[in-house]
Design an enzyme around this catalytic site. Structure first.
Site, PDB file in Angstrom:
ATOM      1  N   SER A   1      -0.151  -1.288  -1.196  1.00  0.00           N
ATOM      2  CA  SER A   1      -1.299  -2.151  -1.950  1.00  0.00           C
ATOM      3  C   SER A   1      -0.465  -3.399  -2.267  1.00  0.00           C
ATOM      4  O   SER A   1      -0.996  -4.568  -2.357  1.00  0.00           O
ATOM      5  CB  SER A   1      -1.820  -1.560  -3.018  1.00  0.00           C
ATOM      6  OG  SER A   1      -2.769  -0.321  -2.664  1.00  0.00           O
TER       7      SER A   1
ATOM      8  N   HIS B   1      -4.200   4.167   3.126  1.00  0.00           N
ATOM      9  CA  HIS B   1      -5.034   5.235   2.364  1.00  0.00           C
ATOM     10  C   HIS B   1      -6.168   5.693   3.084  1.00  0.00           C
ATOM     11  O   HIS B   1      -6.362   6.727   3.123  1.00  0.00           O
ATOM     12  CB  HIS B   1      -5.695   4.537   1.241  1.00  0.00           C
ATOM     13  CG  HIS B   1      -4.691   4.027   0.026  1.00  0.00           C
ATOM     14  ND1 HIS B   1      -4.644   2.716  -0.412  1.00  0.00           N
ATOM     15  CD2 HIS B   1      -3.680   4.668  -0.609  1.00  0.00           C
ATOM     16  CE1 HIS B   1      -4.009   2.464  -1.481  1.00  0.00           C
ATOM     17  NE2 HIS B   1      -3.173   3.673  -1.355  1.00  0.00           N
TER      18      HIS B   1
ATOM     19  N   LYS C   1       0.969   0.542 -14.465  1.00  0.00           N
ATOM     20  CA  LYS C   1       0.191  -0.415 -13.814  1.00  0.00           C
ATOM     21  C   LYS C   1      -0.777  -1.494 -14.110  1.00  0.00           C
ATOM     22  O   LYS C   1      -1.430  -0.898 -14.896  1.00  0.00           O
ATOM     23  CB  LYS C   1      -0.063   0.005 -12.249  1.00  0.00           C
ATOM     24  CG  LYS C   1       0.875   0.643 -11.286  1.00  0.00           C
ATOM     25  CD  LYS C   1       0.335   1.100 -10.156  1.00  0.00           C
ATOM     26  CE  LYS C   1       1.337   1.892  -9.157  1.00  0.00           C
ATOM     27  NZ  LYS C   1       0.915   2.420  -7.753  1.00  0.00           N
TER      28      LYS C   1
ATOM     29  N   ARG D   1       4.859   8.362   2.784  1.00  0.00           N
ATOM     30  CA  ARG D   1       5.190   7.243   3.707  1.00  0.00           C
ATOM     31  C   ARG D   1       6.772   7.366   4.046  1.00  0.00           C
ATOM     32  O   ARG D   1       7.088   8.076   4.924  1.00  0.00           O
ATOM     33  CB  ARG D   1       5.180   5.957   3.243  1.00  0.00           C
ATOM     34  CG  ARG D   1       3.513   5.326   3.293  1.00  0.00           C
ATOM     35  CD  ARG D   1       3.481   4.096   2.585  1.00  0.00           C
ATOM     36  NE  ARG D   1       3.881   4.263   1.038  1.00  0.00           N
ATOM     37  CZ  ARG D   1       3.673   3.231   0.287  1.00  0.00           C
ATOM     38  NH1 ARG D   1       2.999   2.252   0.511  1.00  0.00           N
ATOM     39  NH2 ARG D   1       4.078   3.550  -0.939  1.00  0.00           N
TER      40      ARG D   1
HETATM   41  O1  PNS Z   1      -1.302   5.159  -6.345  1.00  0.00           O
HETATM   42  P1  PNS Z   1      -0.386   5.654  -7.628  1.00  0.00           P
HETATM   43  O2  PNS Z   1      -0.621   4.615  -8.669  1.00  0.00           O
HETATM   44  O3  PNS Z   1       0.802   5.917  -7.194  1.00  0.00           O
HETATM   45  O4  PNS Z   1      -1.337   6.708  -8.202  1.00  0.00           O
HETATM   46  C1  PNS Z   1      -0.577   7.483  -9.270  1.00  0.00           C
HETATM   47  C2  PNS Z   1      -1.667   8.388 -10.246  1.00  0.00           C
HETATM   48  C3  PNS Z   1      -2.665   7.458 -10.616  1.00  0.00           C
HETATM   49  C4  PNS Z   1      -2.286   9.383  -9.262  1.00  0.00           C
HETATM   50  C5  PNS Z   1      -0.872   8.940 -11.238  1.00  0.00           C
HETATM   51  O5  PNS Z   1      -0.367   8.052 -12.027  1.00  0.00           O
HETATM   52  C6  PNS Z   1      -2.004   9.743 -12.115  1.00  0.00           C
HETATM   53  O6  PNS Z   1      -2.250  10.904 -11.704  1.00  0.00           O
HETATM   54  N1  PNS Z   1      -2.410   9.109 -13.230  1.00  0.00           N
HETATM   55  C7  PNS Z   1      -3.577  10.103 -14.162  1.00  0.00           C
HETATM   56  C8  PNS Z   1      -2.575  10.289 -15.490  1.00  0.00           C
HETATM   57  C9  PNS Z   1      -1.759  11.852 -15.184  1.00  0.00           C
HETATM   58  O7  PNS Z   1      -2.531  12.655 -14.833  1.00  0.00           O
HETATM   59  N2  PNS Z   1      -0.550  11.603 -15.107  1.00  0.00           N
HETATM   60  C10 PNS Z   1       0.524  12.654 -15.006  1.00  0.00           C
HETATM   61  C11 PNS Z   1       0.737  12.999 -13.353  1.00  0.00           C
HETATM   62  S1  PNS Z   1       1.805  13.972 -13.260  1.00  0.00           S
END
Ligand code: PNS
Length: 168
Positions: free
Chosen positions: A128, A17, A41, A90
């Site tokens: 993570s 990150h 999550k 990745r």
């Molecule tokens: O590190 P991650 O968990 O893969 O990140 C995913 C994240 C948090 C960026 C994604 O779940 C997100 O943007 N969540 C906020 C809600 C939202 O906007 N959902 C639609 C995304 S297309």
């Protein structure tokens, strides 16, 4: 140069990150690292803990700030006047999930571009969840997380040893 939002769960922030954040900070005038609630999550660290760890790890990066948000990513992007969403890629295994999110965000906020930065080779395998697993069993996480966070993360995640006869 535009403002970029770099969103994720960061549970916890890894060397991978940090590498993406650092490289984004060279490309954009301002980078907001956004700790976002991912409804799919269950996290080990609180939102505040995750923000604080990123602040420590990114302390030398002048144009990087850290925030958290519980809502739709594009609403935050619109609110702060950002034009780009930066994500790290990745391997091919990341691609389908990231591509789906990028297309959804594009549909919801067409002017915002998702920019993918490929991870550095040495961080290809770092995640993570791997950090949580290795630290949970007391393994060495020095190659996985920023140096200033090794002790904090190890201490916080290490599970107590099992008593005789106990099962996990
Ligand atoms: O590190 P991650 O968990 O893969 O990140 C995913 C994240 C948090 C960026 C994604 O779940 C997100 O943007 N969540 C906020 C809600 C939202 O906007 N959902 C639609 C995304 S297309």
């Amino acid at each position: 140069m535009p403002i970029a939002v770099c969103p994720g769960s960061f549970d916890p922030v890894t060397k991978g990150h940090l590498d993406i954040i650092k490289r984004a900070s060279v490309l954009f005038e301002e980078v907001i690292v956004l700790v976002v609630v991912n409804v799919d999550k269950r996290c080990s660290f609180s939102l505040e803990e995750r923000c604080e760890m990123i602040r420590q790890a990114a302390a030398g990066m002048e144009n990087v700030r850290v925030d958290h948000y519980d809502g739709l990513l594009v609403d935050y992007v619109r609110r702060v006047g950002a034009q780009a969403i930066v994500k790290g890629l990745r391997a091919m295994s990341d691609f389908e999930y990231e591509f789906q999110m990028a297309l959804t965000n594009k549909k919801l906020l067409p002017y915002a571009e998702t920019v993918f930065l490929t991870t550095s080779a040495e961080n290809m395998y770092v995640s993570s969840s791997l950090v949580r697993q290795v630290a949970g069993f007391g393994g060495d996480i020095r190659d996985l997380v920023p140096g200033c966070l090794v002790k904090t993360i190890a201490k916080r995640l290490q599970r107590p040893p099992l008593a005789d006869g106990d099962k996990r």
